[in-house]
Design a protein around this motif. Structure first.
Motif, PDB file in Angstrom:
ATOM      1  N   GLY A  45       0.657  -1.142  -0.007  1.00 45.24           N
ATOM      2  CA  GLY A  45      -0.066   0.199   0.001  1.00 45.24           C
ATOM      3  C   GLY A  45       0.908   1.429  -0.040  1.00 45.24           C
ATOM      4  O   GLY A  45       1.963   1.123   0.105  1.00 45.24           O
ATOM      5  N   PRO A  46       0.294   2.465  -0.007  1.00 45.68           N
ATOM      6  CA  PRO A  46       0.885   3.745  -0.039  1.00 45.68           C
ATOM      7  C   PRO A  46       1.595   3.864   1.228  1.00 45.68           C
ATOM      8  O   PRO A  46       1.189   3.420   2.150  1.00 45.68           O
ATOM      9  N   GLU A  51       7.218  10.654   1.188  1.00 42.25           N
ATOM     10  CA  GLU A  51       8.654  10.400   0.934  1.00 42.25           C
ATOM     11  C   GLU A  51       9.220  11.560   0.143  1.00 42.25           C
ATOM     12  O   GLU A  51       8.528  12.571  -0.480  1.00 42.25           O
ATOM     13  N   LYS A  52      10.514  11.766   0.042  1.00 45.07           N
ATOM     14  CA  LYS A  52      11.374  12.601  -0.460  1.00 45.07           C
ATOM     15  C   LYS A  52      11.303  12.407  -2.181  1.00 45.07           C
ATOM     16  O   LYS A  52      11.240  11.183  -2.456  1.00 45.07           O
ATOM     17  N   TRP A  53      11.307  13.546  -2.953  1.00 41.53           N
ATOM     18  CA  TRP A  53      11.015  13.391  -4.204  1.00 41.53           C
ATOM     19  C   TRP A  53      12.324  12.420  -4.690  1.00 41.53           C
ATOM     20  O   TRP A  53      12.289  11.885  -5.450  1.00 41.53           O
ATOM     21  N   ASP A  54      13.573  12.781  -4.354  1.00 39.40           N
ATOM     22  CA  ASP A  54      14.788  11.863  -4.631  1.00 39.40           C
ATOM     23  C   ASP A  54      14.418  10.393  -4.699  1.00 39.40           C
ATOM     24  O   ASP A  54      14.877   9.795  -5.498  1.00 39.40           O
ATOM     25  N   ASP A  55      13.826  10.055  -3.731  1.00 40.02           N
ATOM     26  CA  ASP A  55      13.450   8.416  -3.348  1.00 40.02           C
ATOM     27  C   ASP A  55      12.472   8.122  -4.632  1.00 40.02           C
ATOM     28  O   ASP A  55      12.429   6.746  -5.076  1.00 40.02           O
ATOM     29  N   ILE A  56      11.448   9.019  -4.613  1.00 41.29           N
ATOM     30  CA  ILE A  56      10.408   8.796  -5.503  1.00 41.29           C
ATOM     31  C   ILE A  56      10.995   8.530  -6.989  1.00 41.29           C
ATOM     32  O   ILE A  56      10.624   7.575  -7.895  1.00 41.29           O
TER      33      ILE A  56
END
Length: 517
Positions: A45-46, A51-56
Protein backbone atom coordinates in the motif's frame (compact mmCIF):
# COMPACT_ATOMS: atom_id res chain seq x y z
CA UNK A 1 5.81 19.88 -1.82
CA UNK A 2 6.23 23.64 -1.69
CA UNK A 3 7.30 25.88 -4.57
CA UNK A 4 11.02 25.54 -3.88
CA UNK A 5 10.78 21.77 -3.64
CA UNK A 6 8.75 21.73 -6.84
CA UNK A 7 11.43 23.79 -8.59
CA UNK A 8 14.12 21.31 -7.60
CA UNK A 9 11.98 18.27 -8.43
CA UNK A 10 10.91 19.72 -11.79
CA UNK A 11 14.50 20.50 -12.77
CA UNK A 12 15.54 16.97 -11.83
CA UNK A 13 12.63 15.46 -13.78
CA UNK A 14 13.38 17.57 -16.87
CA UNK A 15 17.03 16.55 -16.81
CA UNK A 16 16.05 12.88 -16.53
CA UNK A 17 13.59 13.21 -19.43
CA UNK A 18 16.20 14.90 -21.62
CA UNK A 19 18.72 12.19 -20.82
CA UNK A 20 16.10 9.54 -21.60
CA UNK A 21 15.39 11.04 -25.03
CA UNK A 22 19.05 11.66 -25.85
CA UNK A 23 19.90 8.00 -25.24
CA UNK A 24 16.64 6.22 -26.00
CA UNK A 25 18.11 4.45 -29.03
CA UNK A 26 20.42 2.49 -26.74
CA UNK A 27 17.56 0.89 -24.80
CA UNK A 28 15.88 -2.37 -25.73
CA UNK A 29 12.81 -1.04 -27.52
CA UNK A 30 10.33 -3.69 -26.33
CA UNK A 31 9.76 -4.34 -22.65
CA UNK A 32 10.49 -7.92 -21.65
CA UNK A 33 8.87 -8.01 -18.20
CA UNK A 34 6.38 -10.72 -17.30
CA UNK A 35 2.74 -9.90 -16.47
CA UNK A 36 2.38 -8.84 -12.84
CA UNK A 37 6.04 -7.81 -12.50
CA UNK A 38 5.24 -4.49 -10.81
CA UNK A 39 3.06 -5.91 -8.05
CA UNK A 40 5.99 -8.05 -6.92
CA UNK A 41 8.31 -5.08 -6.39
CA UNK A 42 5.93 -2.44 -5.01
CA UNK A 43 4.73 -2.38 -1.38
CA UNK A 44 1.28 -3.56 -0.38
CA UNK A 45 0.00 0.00 0.00
CA UNK A 46 1.01 3.67 -0.04
CA UNK A 47 3.45 5.00 2.58
CA UNK A 48 2.02 6.23 5.87
CA UNK A 49 4.23 9.31 5.74
CA UNK A 50 5.38 11.28 2.72
CA UNK A 51 8.58 10.41 0.90
CA UNK A 52 11.26 12.67 -0.53
CA UNK A 53 11.16 13.34 -4.27
CA UNK A 54 14.69 11.95 -4.70
CA UNK A 55 13.48 8.56 -3.43
CA UNK A 56 10.39 8.68 -5.63
CA UNK A 57 12.35 9.64 -8.74
CA UNK A 58 14.77 6.73 -8.31
CA UNK A 59 11.89 4.33 -8.80
CA UNK A 60 11.26 5.64 -12.33
CA UNK A 61 14.44 3.98 -13.59
CA UNK A 62 14.45 0.95 -11.30
CA UNK A 63 10.76 0.02 -11.31
CA UNK A 64 8.87 1.82 -14.09
CA UNK A 65 11.40 1.87 -16.93
CA UNK A 66 11.71 -1.94 -17.19
CA UNK A 67 8.00 -2.04 -18.03
CA UNK A 68 8.12 0.68 -20.69
CA UNK A 69 8.04 -0.08 -24.40
CA UNK A 70 9.90 2.85 -25.92
CA UNK A 71 7.55 4.34 -28.50
CA UNK A 72 9.84 7.32 -29.08
CA UNK A 73 12.80 5.11 -29.96
CA UNK A 74 13.98 5.16 -33.59
CA UNK A 75 13.87 1.37 -33.32
CA UNK A 76 10.11 1.47 -32.72
CA UNK A 77 8.56 0.67 -36.11
CA UNK A 78 5.34 -0.99 -34.96
CA UNK A 79 1.64 -0.07 -35.12
CA UNK A 80 1.66 3.64 -35.96
CA UNK A 81 3.84 6.24 -34.21
CA UNK A 82 2.79 8.10 -31.08
CA UNK A 83 4.84 11.26 -31.42
CA UNK A 84 6.04 13.18 -28.40
CA UNK A 85 7.99 16.44 -28.46
CA UNK A 86 9.28 18.97 -25.98
CA UNK A 87 6.81 21.72 -27.00
CA UNK A 88 3.97 19.26 -26.48
CA UNK A 89 5.32 18.32 -23.06
CA UNK A 90 5.45 21.99 -22.08
CA UNK A 91 1.82 22.31 -23.16
CA UNK A 92 0.92 19.41 -20.87
CA UNK A 93 2.84 21.05 -18.03
CA UNK A 94 0.89 24.31 -18.34
CA UNK A 95 -2.38 22.42 -18.78
CA UNK A 96 -1.70 20.53 -15.57
CA UNK A 97 -0.93 23.80 -13.80
CA UNK A 98 -4.16 25.48 -14.93
CA UNK A 99 -6.39 22.39 -14.46
CA UNK A 100 -9.83 23.65 -15.39
CA UNK A 101 -12.71 21.30 -16.21
CA UNK A 102 -13.64 23.68 -19.05
CA UNK A 103 -17.08 22.27 -19.80
CA UNK A 104 -18.48 25.80 -20.30
CA UNK A 105 -16.92 28.85 -21.91
CA UNK A 106 -17.06 30.71 -18.59
CA UNK A 107 -15.02 27.98 -16.85
CA UNK A 108 -11.96 29.39 -18.66
CA UNK A 109 -12.68 31.38 -21.82
CA UNK A 110 -9.12 30.98 -23.13
CA UNK A 111 -9.44 27.18 -23.17
CA UNK A 112 -12.52 27.26 -25.39
CA UNK A 113 -11.40 30.09 -27.63
CA UNK A 114 -7.91 28.76 -28.28
CA UNK A 115 -9.40 25.40 -29.23
CA UNK A 116 -11.73 27.02 -31.76
CA UNK A 117 -8.87 29.01 -33.29
CA UNK A 118 -6.39 26.12 -33.43
CA UNK A 119 -8.96 23.77 -34.99
CA UNK A 120 -9.76 26.39 -37.64
CA UNK A 121 -6.04 26.78 -38.37
CA UNK A 122 -5.75 23.02 -38.84
CA UNK A 123 -8.88 22.79 -41.00
CA UNK A 124 -7.30 25.24 -43.43
CA UNK A 125 -3.91 23.53 -43.21
CA UNK A 126 -5.49 20.15 -44.02
CA UNK A 127 -7.44 21.59 -46.96
CA UNK A 128 -10.80 20.69 -45.44
CA UNK A 129 -13.83 22.32 -47.11
CA UNK A 130 -14.79 25.64 -45.50
CA UNK A 131 -18.01 24.07 -44.17
CA UNK A 132 -15.88 22.43 -41.45
CA UNK A 133 -14.71 25.77 -40.03
CA UNK A 134 -16.32 27.58 -37.10
CA UNK A 135 -17.29 30.59 -39.23
CA UNK A 136 -19.70 28.31 -41.10
CA UNK A 137 -22.25 25.88 -39.66
CA UNK A 138 -19.53 23.43 -38.63
CA UNK A 139 -16.42 23.54 -36.49
CA UNK A 140 -13.81 21.50 -34.69
CA UNK A 141 -13.36 19.98 -31.25
CA UNK A 142 -10.55 18.03 -29.58
CA UNK A 143 -11.45 14.53 -28.41
CA UNK A 144 -9.24 12.07 -26.56
CA UNK A 145 -8.97 9.34 -29.21
CA UNK A 146 -10.43 8.31 -32.54
CA UNK A 147 -12.56 5.77 -30.69
CA UNK A 148 -14.18 8.63 -28.75
CA UNK A 149 -14.69 10.62 -31.93
CA UNK A 150 -16.29 7.70 -33.76
CA UNK A 151 -18.67 6.72 -30.96
CA UNK A 152 -19.66 10.39 -30.55
CA UNK A 153 -20.41 10.70 -34.27
CA UNK A 154 -22.31 7.43 -34.24
CA UNK A 155 -24.58 8.58 -31.41
CA UNK A 156 -25.20 11.84 -33.26
CA UNK A 157 -25.89 9.93 -36.48
CA UNK A 158 -28.34 7.65 -34.71
CA UNK A 159 -30.26 10.51 -33.18
CA UNK A 160 -30.37 12.45 -36.45
CA UNK A 161 -31.57 9.43 -38.39
CA UNK A 162 -34.31 8.54 -35.90
CA UNK A 163 -35.49 12.13 -35.72
CA UNK A 164 -35.55 12.75 -39.47
CA UNK A 165 -37.00 9.37 -40.46
CA UNK A 166 -39.98 9.84 -38.12
CA UNK A 167 -40.51 13.55 -38.73
CA UNK A 168 -43.97 12.92 -40.20
CA UNK A 169 -45.19 11.37 -36.92
CA UNK A 170 -45.95 12.81 -33.48
CA UNK A 171 -46.57 11.73 -29.89
CA UNK A 172 -46.81 8.03 -29.13
CA UNK A 173 -46.82 7.12 -32.79
CA UNK A 174 -43.41 8.70 -33.24
CA UNK A 175 -42.03 7.18 -30.05
CA UNK A 176 -43.23 3.72 -31.11
CA UNK A 177 -41.75 4.15 -34.57
CA UNK A 178 -38.40 5.21 -33.10
CA UNK A 179 -38.33 2.19 -30.80
CA UNK A 180 -39.13 -0.10 -33.71
CA UNK A 181 -36.42 1.39 -35.89
CA UNK A 182 -33.70 1.10 -33.25
CA UNK A 183 -33.51 -2.65 -33.75
CA UNK A 184 -33.04 -2.23 -37.50
CA UNK A 185 -30.27 0.36 -37.45
CA UNK A 186 -26.91 -0.76 -38.83
CA UNK A 187 -23.54 1.00 -38.91
CA UNK A 188 -21.13 0.30 -41.76
CA UNK A 189 -17.37 0.38 -42.39
CA UNK A 190 -14.98 -1.56 -44.59
CA UNK A 191 -13.47 -4.83 -43.43
CA UNK A 192 -10.14 -2.97 -43.23
CA UNK A 193 -11.46 -0.13 -41.06
CA UNK A 194 -10.32 0.17 -37.47
CA UNK A 195 -12.33 -1.89 -35.00
CA UNK A 196 -13.43 1.28 -33.18
CA UNK A 197 -16.43 1.51 -35.55
CA UNK A 198 -17.59 -1.97 -34.62
CA UNK A 199 -17.07 -1.21 -30.93
CA UNK A 200 -18.96 2.07 -31.27
CA UNK A 201 -21.92 0.20 -32.75
CA UNK A 202 -21.99 -2.00 -29.64
CA UNK A 203 -21.98 1.08 -27.41
CA UNK A 204 -24.64 2.80 -29.53
CA UNK A 205 -26.83 -0.31 -29.33
CA UNK A 206 -27.07 -0.87 -33.09
CA UNK A 207 -25.96 -3.52 -35.55
CA UNK A 208 -22.70 -3.50 -37.50
CA UNK A 209 -21.91 -4.72 -40.99
CA UNK A 210 -18.62 -4.56 -42.89
CA UNK A 211 -18.10 -3.73 -46.56
CA UNK A 212 -15.76 -6.19 -48.29
CA UNK A 213 -12.52 -4.99 -49.90
CA UNK A 214 -10.27 -6.71 -52.44
CA UNK A 215 -6.51 -6.95 -52.83
CA UNK A 216 -6.78 -5.75 -56.44
CA UNK A 217 -8.28 -2.51 -55.10
CA UNK A 218 -5.41 -2.17 -52.58
CA UNK A 219 -8.00 -2.99 -49.89
CA UNK A 220 -9.86 0.29 -50.43
CA UNK A 221 -13.64 0.47 -50.10
CA UNK A 222 -15.15 1.04 -53.54
CA UNK A 223 -18.46 2.60 -54.49
CA UNK A 224 -19.59 -0.66 -56.04
CA UNK A 225 -18.89 -2.64 -52.86
CA UNK A 226 -20.68 -0.05 -50.74
CA UNK A 227 -23.76 -0.04 -52.96
CA UNK A 228 -23.89 -3.83 -52.89
CA UNK A 229 -23.75 -3.82 -49.07
CA UNK A 230 -26.43 -1.12 -48.82
CA UNK A 231 -28.71 -3.14 -51.08
CA UNK A 232 -28.10 -6.24 -48.95
CA UNK A 233 -29.11 -4.24 -45.87
CA UNK A 234 -32.29 -3.10 -47.60
CA UNK A 235 -33.16 -6.67 -48.58
CA UNK A 236 -32.65 -7.77 -44.97
CA UNK A 237 -34.93 -5.03 -43.65
CA UNK A 238 -32.04 -3.13 -42.07
CA UNK A 239 -31.63 0.65 -42.07
CA UNK A 240 -28.04 1.95 -42.54
CA UNK A 241 -27.55 5.22 -40.66
CA UNK A 242 -23.78 5.59 -40.26
CA UNK A 243 -20.68 4.90 -42.37
CA UNK A 244 -16.96 5.16 -41.61
CA UNK A 245 -14.73 5.75 -44.61
CA UNK A 246 -10.98 5.60 -44.14
CA UNK A 247 -8.03 7.72 -45.17
CA UNK A 248 -5.20 5.37 -44.23
CA UNK A 249 -6.48 2.03 -42.91
CA UNK A 250 -4.75 0.39 -39.96
CA UNK A 251 -3.33 -2.64 -41.76
CA UNK A 252 -2.13 -1.09 -45.03
CA UNK A 253 -2.91 2.66 -45.03
CA UNK A 254 -5.49 2.10 -47.77
CA UNK A 255 -7.52 5.11 -48.90
CA UNK A 256 -11.17 4.45 -49.67
CA UNK A 257 -12.55 5.62 -53.02
CA UNK A 258 -14.07 8.83 -51.76
CA UNK A 259 -15.40 10.02 -55.12
CA UNK A 260 -17.19 6.75 -55.83
CA UNK A 261 -18.57 6.61 -52.30
CA UNK A 262 -19.85 10.20 -52.46
CA UNK A 263 -21.72 9.33 -55.66
CA UNK A 264 -23.39 6.31 -54.04
CA UNK A 265 -24.37 8.32 -50.98
CA UNK A 266 -26.45 10.68 -53.11
CA UNK A 267 -29.06 7.91 -53.03
CA UNK A 268 -28.75 7.60 -49.24
CA UNK A 269 -28.85 11.17 -47.86
CA UNK A 270 -29.75 10.07 -44.32
CA UNK A 271 -26.48 8.18 -43.75
CA UNK A 272 -23.96 10.05 -41.62
CA UNK A 273 -20.50 9.58 -43.14
CA UNK A 274 -17.39 10.00 -41.03
CA UNK A 275 -13.83 10.12 -42.41
CA UNK A 276 -11.33 8.35 -40.16
CA UNK A 277 -7.86 9.70 -40.96
CA UNK A 278 -6.34 8.91 -37.56
CA UNK A 279 -2.75 8.43 -38.73
CA UNK A 280 -2.54 9.37 -42.40
CA UNK A 281 -4.50 12.59 -41.97
CA UNK A 282 -1.28 14.22 -40.80
CA UNK A 283 0.01 14.05 -44.38
CA UNK A 284 -2.66 16.56 -45.40
CA UNK A 285 -0.31 19.33 -44.24
CA UNK A 286 1.51 18.69 -47.53
CA UNK A 287 -0.01 20.05 -50.74
CA UNK A 288 0.68 16.83 -52.64
CA UNK A 289 -2.01 15.13 -50.54
CA UNK A 290 -4.64 17.87 -50.77
CA UNK A 291 -6.42 16.09 -53.62
CA UNK A 292 -7.60 13.52 -51.09
CA UNK A 293 -10.04 16.01 -49.54
CA UNK A 294 -11.79 17.10 -52.76
CA UNK A 295 -14.93 15.05 -52.00
CA UNK A 296 -15.10 15.76 -48.25
CA UNK A 297 -17.94 18.24 -48.62
CA UNK A 298 -20.16 15.21 -49.25
CA UNK A 299 -19.28 13.81 -45.82
CA UNK A 300 -20.48 14.83 -42.36
CA UNK A 301 -17.38 14.65 -40.17
CA UNK A 302 -13.63 14.12 -40.25
CA UNK A 303 -11.08 13.22 -37.58
CA UNK A 304 -7.32 12.78 -37.31
CA UNK A 305 -4.86 12.28 -34.48
CA UNK A 306 -2.27 14.98 -33.91
CA UNK A 307 -0.74 12.55 -31.40
CA UNK A 308 0.20 9.94 -34.00
CA UNK A 309 2.31 11.58 -36.69
CA UNK A 310 2.16 15.33 -36.08
CA UNK A 311 4.39 15.90 -33.06
CA UNK A 312 1.73 16.42 -30.37
CA UNK A 313 1.77 14.25 -27.26
CA UNK A 314 -1.11 11.85 -26.61
CA UNK A 315 -4.01 12.54 -26.41
CA UNK A 316 -5.14 14.93 -29.14
CA UNK A 317 -7.74 13.72 -31.64
CA UNK A 318 -9.10 16.55 -33.76
CA UNK A 319 -12.70 16.15 -34.92
CA UNK A 320 -14.57 18.40 -37.33
CA UNK A 321 -18.28 18.39 -38.17
CA UNK A 322 -20.01 19.97 -41.13
CA UNK A 323 -23.11 20.94 -39.15
CA UNK A 324 -22.62 21.39 -35.43
CA UNK A 325 -26.35 21.66 -34.76
CA UNK A 326 -26.72 17.88 -34.98
CA UNK A 327 -23.97 17.41 -32.41
CA UNK A 328 -25.54 19.91 -30.01
CA UNK A 329 -29.08 18.61 -30.56
CA UNK A 330 -28.00 15.08 -29.69
CA UNK A 331 -25.74 15.79 -26.70
CA UNK A 332 -26.86 19.04 -25.07
CA UNK A 333 -28.36 18.76 -21.60
CA UNK A 334 -28.28 21.90 -19.46
CA UNK A 335 -29.16 21.54 -15.76
CA UNK A 336 -29.89 24.68 -13.80
CA UNK A 337 -26.47 24.80 -12.13
CA UNK A 338 -24.78 25.12 -15.52
CA UNK A 339 -26.89 27.98 -16.79
CA UNK A 340 -25.13 31.32 -17.20
CA UNK A 341 -25.70 34.49 -19.23
CA UNK A 342 -22.95 33.68 -21.73
CA UNK A 343 -24.38 30.26 -22.58
CA UNK A 344 -27.92 31.64 -22.70
CA UNK A 345 -26.82 34.37 -25.11
CA UNK A 346 -25.83 31.77 -27.71
CA UNK A 347 -22.65 33.72 -28.45
CA UNK A 348 -20.22 31.19 -26.99
CA UNK A 349 -19.31 27.55 -27.58
CA UNK A 350 -19.78 25.13 -24.70
CA UNK A 351 -17.73 22.11 -25.67
CA UNK A 352 -19.51 19.87 -23.18
CA UNK A 353 -22.20 19.65 -25.89
CA UNK A 354 -19.65 18.40 -28.42
CA UNK A 355 -18.49 15.30 -26.55
CA UNK A 356 -19.61 12.45 -24.31
CA UNK A 357 -17.73 13.50 -21.12
CA UNK A 358 -18.63 16.70 -19.32
CA UNK A 359 -15.18 17.96 -18.28
CA UNK A 360 -12.19 18.36 -20.57
CA UNK A 361 -8.51 19.29 -20.48
CA UNK A 362 -6.67 22.22 -22.05
CA UNK A 363 -5.40 20.11 -24.97
CA UNK A 364 -5.30 22.90 -27.54
CA UNK A 365 -2.37 24.45 -25.67
CA UNK A 366 0.08 21.71 -26.67
CA UNK A 367 -1.15 21.82 -30.28
CA UNK A 368 -0.67 25.59 -30.28
CA UNK A 369 2.85 25.21 -28.89
CA UNK A 370 3.78 22.62 -31.53
CA UNK A 371 2.32 24.65 -34.41
CA UNK A 372 4.20 27.77 -33.32
CA UNK A 373 7.47 25.94 -32.61
CA UNK A 374 7.69 23.98 -35.86
CA UNK A 375 5.71 26.25 -38.15
CA UNK A 376 3.85 25.04 -41.24
CA UNK A 377 7.07 24.51 -43.18
CA UNK A 378 8.56 22.51 -40.34
CA UNK A 379 5.54 20.21 -40.25
CA UNK A 380 5.71 19.66 -44.02
CA UNK A 381 9.41 18.86 -43.86
CA UNK A 382 8.77 16.43 -41.02
CA UNK A 383 6.13 14.44 -42.94
CA UNK A 384 8.07 14.51 -46.21
CA UNK A 385 11.19 13.32 -44.42
CA UNK A 386 9.42 10.18 -43.26
CA UNK A 387 7.93 9.57 -46.70
CA UNK A 388 11.46 9.73 -48.13
CA UNK A 389 12.74 7.31 -45.50
CA UNK A 390 9.96 4.86 -46.34
CA UNK A 391 10.86 5.06 -50.03
CA UNK A 392 14.43 4.10 -49.15
CA UNK A 393 13.20 1.14 -47.10
CA UNK A 394 10.81 0.08 -49.86
CA UNK A 395 13.67 0.09 -52.39
CA UNK A 396 15.77 -2.06 -50.05
CA UNK A 397 12.96 -4.61 -49.73
CA UNK A 398 12.46 -4.70 -53.50
CA UNK A 399 16.18 -5.26 -54.06
CA UNK A 400 15.88 -8.50 -52.11
CA UNK A 401 12.98 -10.00 -54.03
CA UNK A 402 14.54 -13.41 -53.31
CA UNK A 403 13.61 -12.86 -49.66
CA UNK A 404 10.69 -10.45 -49.54
CA UNK A 405 7.55 -9.55 -51.45
CA UNK A 406 5.76 -6.22 -51.06
CA UNK A 407 2.05 -6.96 -50.74
CA UNK A 408 0.41 -3.54 -51.10
CA UNK A 409 1.40 -0.19 -52.50
CA UNK A 410 3.53 1.56 -49.84
CA UNK A 411 1.65 4.52 -48.41
CA UNK A 412 2.18 7.18 -45.75
CA UNK A 413 5.57 5.76 -44.69
CA UNK A 414 4.15 2.24 -44.20
CA UNK A 415 5.49 -0.83 -46.02
CA UNK A 416 3.71 -4.19 -45.83
CA UNK A 417 5.52 -7.33 -47.00
CA UNK A 418 6.06 -11.02 -46.37
CA UNK A 419 8.92 -13.49 -46.60
CA UNK A 420 9.30 -15.56 -49.78
CA UNK A 421 10.01 -19.24 -49.07
CA UNK A 422 12.82 -20.98 -50.95
CA UNK A 423 11.69 -23.84 -53.21
CA UNK A 424 13.30 -26.40 -50.92
CA UNK A 425 11.53 -24.81 -47.96
CA UNK A 426 8.13 -25.54 -49.49
CA UNK A 427 6.15 -28.56 -48.37
CA UNK A 428 6.41 -31.63 -50.68
CA UNK A 429 3.06 -30.91 -52.28
CA UNK A 430 4.26 -27.51 -53.48
CA UNK A 431 7.82 -28.38 -54.50
CA UNK A 432 6.81 -30.53 -57.48
CA UNK A 433 6.36 -27.57 -59.78
CA UNK A 434 2.58 -27.92 -59.73
CA UNK A 435 1.82 -24.40 -58.47
CA UNK A 436 -1.24 -23.88 -60.65
CA UNK A 437 -3.67 -26.06 -58.73
CA UNK A 438 -5.76 -24.54 -55.94
CA UNK A 439 -4.42 -27.14 -53.53
CA UNK A 440 -0.80 -26.36 -54.36
CA UNK A 441 -1.45 -22.62 -54.13
CA UNK A 442 -3.09 -22.98 -50.74
CA UNK A 443 -0.19 -25.03 -49.39
CA UNK A 444 2.31 -22.55 -50.76
CA UNK A 445 0.46 -19.80 -48.90
CA UNK A 446 0.58 -21.85 -45.71
CA UNK A 447 4.35 -22.24 -46.08
CA UNK A 448 4.84 -18.52 -46.74
CA UNK A 449 2.65 -17.61 -43.79
CA UNK A 450 4.46 -19.98 -41.46
CA UNK A 451 7.91 -18.68 -42.39
CA UNK A 452 6.86 -15.01 -42.29
CA UNK A 453 5.32 -15.49 -38.86
CA UNK A 454 8.43 -17.25 -37.59
CA UNK A 455 10.66 -14.42 -38.86
CA UNK A 456 8.39 -11.80 -37.30
CA UNK A 457 8.18 -13.50 -33.91
CA UNK A 458 11.92 -14.10 -33.76
CA UNK A 459 12.67 -10.42 -34.46
CA UNK A 460 10.21 -9.23 -31.84
CA UNK A 461 11.50 -11.68 -29.22
CA UNK A 462 15.05 -10.38 -29.65
CA UNK A 463 13.90 -6.81 -29.03
CA UNK A 464 16.35 -4.85 -31.17
CA UNK A 465 13.50 -3.42 -33.24
CA UNK A 466 9.76 -3.55 -32.71
CA UNK A 467 7.49 -4.27 -35.68
CA UNK A 468 3.94 -5.57 -36.01
CA UNK A 469 2.15 -8.05 -38.24
CA UNK A 470 -1.19 -8.26 -39.99
CA UNK A 471 -3.18 -10.68 -42.16
CA UNK A 472 -4.25 -9.60 -45.66
CA UNK A 473 -6.48 -11.82 -47.76
CA UNK A 474 -5.29 -14.83 -45.70
CA UNK A 475 -1.65 -13.78 -46.15
CA UNK A 476 0.47 -13.24 -43.03
CA UNK A 477 2.43 -10.01 -43.42
CA UNK A 478 4.91 -7.77 -41.63
CA UNK A 479 4.21 -4.04 -41.24
CA UNK A 480 7.00 -1.54 -40.80
CA UNK A 481 6.58 2.21 -40.32
CA UNK A 482 9.30 4.56 -39.08
CA UNK A 483 7.74 7.94 -38.37
CA UNK A 484 8.76 9.43 -35.07
CA UNK A 485 11.05 12.42 -34.39
CA UNK A 486 14.12 10.21 -33.83
CA UNK A 487 13.74 8.29 -37.12
CA UNK A 488 16.82 8.27 -39.37
CA UNK A 489 17.98 6.34 -42.42
CA UNK A 490 20.65 4.49 -40.42
CA UNK A 491 18.02 2.94 -38.16
CA UNK A 492 15.92 1.80 -41.14
CA UNK A 493 18.98 0.25 -42.77
CA UNK A 494 19.78 -1.50 -39.49
CA UNK A 495 16.21 -2.79 -39.35
CA UNK A 496 16.51 -4.04 -42.92
CA UNK A 497 19.74 -5.88 -42.03
CA UNK A 498 17.95 -7.53 -39.10
CA UNK A 499 15.10 -8.58 -41.41
CA UNK A 500 17.53 -10.02 -43.98
CA UNK A 501 19.64 -11.92 -41.45
CA UNK A 502 16.60 -13.28 -39.63
CA UNK A 503 14.87 -14.32 -42.86
CA UNK A 504 18.01 -16.08 -44.07
CA UNK A 505 18.39 -17.76 -40.69
CA UNK A 506 14.83 -19.11 -40.72
CA UNK A 507 14.95 -20.14 -44.38
CA UNK A 508 18.25 -21.95 -43.85
CA UNK A 509 16.80 -23.78 -40.86
CA UNK A 510 13.86 -24.94 -42.94
CA UNK A 511 16.16 -26.00 -45.78
CA UNK A 512 18.25 -28.10 -43.42
CA UNK A 513 15.11 -29.65 -42.00
CA UNK A 514 14.02 -30.60 -45.53
CA UNK A 515 17.42 -32.17 -46.29
CA UNK A 516 17.37 -34.12 -43.04
CA UNK A 517 13.89 -35.39 -43.85
Amino acid sequence: MDSQQFRQAAHAAVEEIINYYDNIQDRRVLSKVEPGYLKKILPEGPPQTGEKWDDIQKDIESKIMPGITHWQSPNFMAFFPANSTYPGMLGELYSGAFTAAAFNWICSPAITELEIIVLDWLAILFNLPSCFQSASEGGGVIQGTTSEAVVTMMVVARERYLKESTADLAGDDRENAINEKRGKLVALASDMAHTCTQKAAVIAGTRYKSVSTKIEDDFAMTGEALRRTLEECRDQGLEPYYLTVTLGSTATCAVDRFGEIAEVLKDYPHIWTHVDAAYAGAALVCEEYHHLTQHFEAFDSFSMNMHKWLLVNFDATCLWVKQRKYLIDALSITPSYMRNPHTESGLVTDYRDWQIPLGRRFRSLKIWFVLRTYGVQGLKEYIRGHIKLSEIFHSLIRERSDLFKVLTTPAFALTVFNVVPRPQALSPATSTGNHSTPDAGAKALVDANSITKEVYELIVSRGKIYITSTVLDNTYAIRLVSANPKAEEKYLRAAFDILVKTAEEVLEKHAQTEVAA
